[in-house]
Write an enzyme that holds these catalytic residues in place. Sequence first.
Site, short mmCIF file in Angstrom:
data_model
loop_
_atom_site.label_atom_id
_atom_site.label_comp_id
_atom_site.label_asym_id
_atom_site.label_seq_id
_atom_site.Cartn_x
_atom_site.Cartn_y
_atom_site.Cartn_z
N GLU A 180 103.17 0.10 -9.56
CA GLU A 180 102.35 0.54 -10.69
C GLU A 180 103.15 0.76 -11.97
O GLU A 180 103.24 1.90 -12.47
CB GLU A 180 101.58 1.81 -10.32
CG GLU A 180 100.57 1.62 -9.22
CD GLU A 180 99.63 2.80 -9.06
OE1 GLU A 180 99.71 3.74 -9.86
OE2 GLU A 180 98.79 2.77 -8.14
N GLU A 221 96.97 0.00 -1.96
CA GLU A 221 96.45 1.36 -2.09
C GLU A 221 94.96 1.30 -2.36
O GLU A 221 94.51 0.55 -3.23
CB GLU A 221 97.13 2.14 -3.23
CG GLU A 221 98.60 2.45 -3.00
CD GLU A 221 99.18 3.33 -4.09
OE1 GLU A 221 98.42 4.07 -4.75
OE2 GLU A 221 100.41 3.27 -4.30
#
Length: 447
Positions: free
Chosen positions: A173, A354
């Site tokens: 991320e 995720e």
Amino acid sequence: MSIPTGPAGPLRFPDTFGWGAATSAYQIEGATKEDGRGESVWDTFSRVPGRTRNGDTGDVAIDHYHRYAEDLDLMRDLGLRSYRFSISWPRIQPDGTGTPNQRGLDFYRRLLDGLHERGITPMATLFHWDLPQALQDAGGWESRDTAQRFADYADVVFRALGDRVPAWLTINEPKTVVQNGYLTGHHAPGRRDPDAAYLVAHHLQLAHGLAVGALRATGSDSRIGPALNLHPCYPADDSPQAAAAAHLYDGYENRLYLDSVLRGSYPEDLLADLGPHSRMAQGIRDGDLKIISAPIDLLAVQYYTPIYVTADGGTAHRWATSEAEWQQIYPEGMYDLLTRVTRDYGPIPLTITENGLPTPDTLGTDDTVQDNGRITFLRDHLTAAHRAIADGVPLESFHVWSLLDNFEWDQGYDQRWGLVYVDYATQRRVLKNSAVWYRSVIADGGF
């Protein structure tokens, strides 16, 4: 309340589908001062009063460093086929450079050996936000040199552990580091500097590309790619202004990272919006985008929420939110995101690394945790993922965030995201209803 396990239902995933769960080092390991580990930016950030809920830190977290064998047994008992975790950079290189810390490497060797012994495929992330503090002191991700230091670290890890890891993820991320670490400042290093933020974005992308090159240089046949949190951006109304605003918003949320890795260019509308004199524009050197767009083997996608963009460039809420106020629950966004990536960038293998939500979990007197809201969330998102597969998306695996309750960054220990309940006072682990449900999904290959 009953758990909706049921017999095998109509949604069947491929037999080779990788059912998994995910964690990250700083959120679970603890042992921040043991066996030669150095300081990270999150050690520093979390000790500043007011930065985290209740002043919580990851100093102990859920003590995975000492309890990893117990946690590996939990994974085996759940039937996990894949485990996505991260390696702590300051545990390998306490100051971010130089001779590796063998005690740190040994911990991950033991973890990887334990995964293989239990028939669980490892997926290792090189960087999940725990930058060595010494590198932050030297400029952090604002410094181009940090990208090279990351490549050196990656090379150390590849050569020490690569024979045990079939799939590597480079940067977790990068957008969150940019937005939360340098725009809003509520993550480490706690900056609020928009001009610095997008220079950081470029250096994170450069670090990714350099790490890909480092793996190729070893001759490894392991696969590698980035882990990107992507948010589908929808116009909040039918006006041309909202459509235009949503397109630019998508540039900052998604195309900045996808285009550079998969097309070798940054979005022109984003660069124009930043301006030619921005630190990002000035920081791009000849050859950088060739490095960033080095061919990858898989793309890790993380989906939590959609974004609805108003005509003036703001955002609007359309759906109920979870305990995380930023998270709108919209499973259809999973389908839209997966099909968009395949449509726009081609049939690159995808993995969901995720997907999950926090729920108000409490341990009952009968030693159960009734988190059926999590079951509904996962079932609905897996249904969307299944539909994407049926429509041609090459999705290989799905990892629930998170395997265990843990340190949730600035939220401390207030939000529980895990399949497994952790009593933080005793470190006892208890399977939640969602874990029992997920175990049956894995066993049945669907629901």
